[in-house]
Each structure stands twice: as structure tokens, then as C-alpha cells.
Design an enzyme around this catalytic site. Sequence first.
Site, PDB file in Angstrom:
ATOM      1  N   GLY A   1       0.823  -1.223   0.000  1.00  0.00           N
ATOM      2  CA  GLY A   1       0.000   0.000   0.000  1.00  0.00           C
ATOM      3  C   GLY A   1       0.842   1.252   0.000  1.00  0.00           C
TER       4      GLY A   1
ATOM      5  NE  ARG B   1       3.378 -16.699  -0.175  1.00  0.00           N
ATOM      6  CZ  ARG B   1       4.048 -17.353  -1.130  1.00  0.00           C
ATOM      7  NH1 ARG B   1       4.360 -18.613  -0.951  1.00  0.00           N
ATOM      8  NH2 ARG B   1       4.435 -16.735  -2.231  1.00  0.00           N
TER       9      ARG B   1
ATOM     10  CG  HIS C   1      -0.562 -15.130  -7.565  1.00  0.00           C
ATOM     11  ND1 HIS C   1       0.625 -14.996  -8.259  1.00  0.00           N
ATOM     12  CD2 HIS C   1      -0.356 -14.542  -6.367  1.00  0.00           C
ATOM     13  CE1 HIS C   1       1.505 -14.358  -7.503  1.00  0.00           C
ATOM     14  NE2 HIS C   1       0.931 -14.085  -6.346  1.00  0.00           N
TER      15      HIS C   1
END
Length: 320
Positions: free
Chosen positions: A14, A82, A175
Site C-alpha cells: 500500500g 506469508r 497465482h
Amino acid sequence: MRKKISLIGAGQIGGTLAHLISIKELADVVLFDVAEGIAKGKALDIAQATAVDGSDVNLIGTSNYEDTNNSDVIIITAGVPRKPGMTRDDLLGTNLKIIKQVAEGIKKTSPNAFVICITNPLDVIVMALQKYSGLPTNKIVGMAGILDSSRFKYFLSQELKIPVKNIDTLVLGGHGDTMVPMPNHTTANGRALTQLLEENTINKKSLDSIISKTRKGGAEIIKLLEKGSAFYAPAASGVEMAESYIKNLKKTLPCAAYLNGEYGVKDLYAGVPVIIGSKGVEKIIELSLSKDEKDNFDLSIKAVKELFSSAVKIDKDLAK
Ligand code: TXD
């Protein structure tokens, strides 16, 4: 009148999105995050950076959806990334809950926005976002294929020792580990990769290792960073999609798009080439696939379907 892009999630990706958008003077930026201090701090810091770059854009940080009202584009990275050793699928439970909140937040305040979802596991999260929000399927799209294709392109450029801008390629499907790099739809210096293979400019063993490195591109960076995952290339990829919409560039880009019969797939999001212009996803490009490519694509679709059925087990609302 300058456009307005709201970034839901002001974390690694972001913040990078906000900086890239401001350097390109693409739009005014609203950085939204539940961690309000992160959103406000990064907005203020990047606003001060515009005084260096000379960019004429406004940035604000907030944790109030009202401030994202009537956005032209919304880019969603809200969620957890992750940790080393985790698969993208391991993020499903946590990020599904978050995306439900985000869907509630945006459907009232920006019903006409073009929504680019980045949060993992991408193909299922973007599908859940569309179902939760009820926004039109051609205005909600997932970012993954541009990133995966950029990794494939980069590794090929290193192997062939030619500039990345002279390589055109495509990665389709989900993906994840089943993503489908497409050597038959790849050119280097305007020449088909298949031709380069025939004349042994690149050998099959090197190409196979590049395809494997592309599939593991995200995990390689996570292992090196130890905390967090890739964010510069994901952000650059998201900005390319937003720019094609805002400037009506009608670029053909590999994105996770809603399929309703194309490629033999119905009512599912998956990575395919689409044209993005001011109407959102304006066209799904149906490539003719070799048997190998079709088999690999179908395997990838099967993996997305299986993960979506796990999502439905977590939240029955998705079964509607
Ligand atoms: O190609 C792709 N699509 C992937 C996507 C490429 C790389 C990373 N990918 C995924 O993007 C990653 O697995 C994560 O699921 C997202 C965001 O990755 P990022 O690296 O930006 O994660 P951060 O730095 O943890 O930022 C997430 C922010 C953080 O500031 C949280 O406070 C915020 O999300 N957050 C929320 N914002 C709004 N609303 C809610 N509910 C919320 N929950 C957390």
C-alpha cells in the site's frame, strides 16, 4: 479534475503504491488502514516527498471509509502476508474475514470504482470480494499475472542477456504453484521463444528452471526478507492496471478476471489476458492454447476451484 485512488491497506505494498501513484501524478491518494497511524504517517511522509519530486497530488491517511467516498479506483492489499514456509493458501482463513469487511466498506462508498484486488490467496480472495460486494464482475479484477509475467520476463532477460523491454511474455492461470508461464506466447527481440529453443539459443533445461523459479518467485523473496513478502514489483504491477483504467490505455494485461464461459470456465476468477480501459475489464482475450498449455491451465483452474470450495466451507455466504 484529478482522479481519486483509495488504497485499502497501507502496508508494504500500500505504501509503495501510494508513492508510485504520487510520482506518476496519476491521482489523489487516500491511504486507508485499520492501523490509522500507519495510514496517516505514510500519507504525510509521501506528501512531503511530493515537495521533492514536484508532484502535484494530495494524499491523506485514514481509518474511516467515508474518506474513500466516490473513489475512481480502489486497490486492496488489506490482509496478512506469508511468513517463510507458508503457502499463499495458508492465508485464506484470515484474509477472507478481512476482505468481507473491506467489501462492506467499499460497496456503499464507491459503487462505481474500478477495484483491483492484490490480497492473497489472490484468485479466491478477488472472487470472494466480488461476491461479498456485489459490484459488477467487469469492475473487480485481481493483480497477479503481471507480477508473475514480470518475474518470468526478468529471469529470461538475465538468461538471454537482453533488456527486459525487449521481452514480451504471459503467465496465465492461478497465482500459485500451478501458474502457467507460456513459452509459446513469448518473444525475445521480436523472435518466438520456441525458435530460440530450436536453434539452442536457450536450452530446454534452462527454460524449465526459469519456469520453476517464476513459480517460486514469491517464496524466494519471502525467504530472503524473513519478514513480509515482495512489494515493489506487486505495487508496480497494480499501478500499471490502475493507469490503464484511468488513462483508458486499453492495454492487454494478464489479470485475474471473471470468466463466464471463456477458456471453458464458468463463474470463476482466474488469470487470463484482458483489455483494461475506462470501462474496466473491457474484453477477455481467448488465446489458442496448445494441448500442454490447456492441460496446465485446466490444472490451475482445478486448484482455484478446490481452494474456493475451502472458502465456502469457512463462510457459507460465498455459496450464494
Ligand atoms: O501478486 C500478488 N497478488 C501478491 C499479493 C504479491 C505480493 C503480496 N501479496 C499479498 O498482498 C500478501 O500475501 C498480503 O495478503 C497482501 C498485502 O501484502 P503487504 O506486504 O502489503 O502486507 P502488510 O505490509 O502486512 O500490509 C497489510 C496491511 C497492514 O497495514 C494491515 O494493518 C492492513 O493491511 N489491514 C487492514 N486494512 C484495512 N482493513 C482491514 N480489515 C485490515 N486488516 C489488516
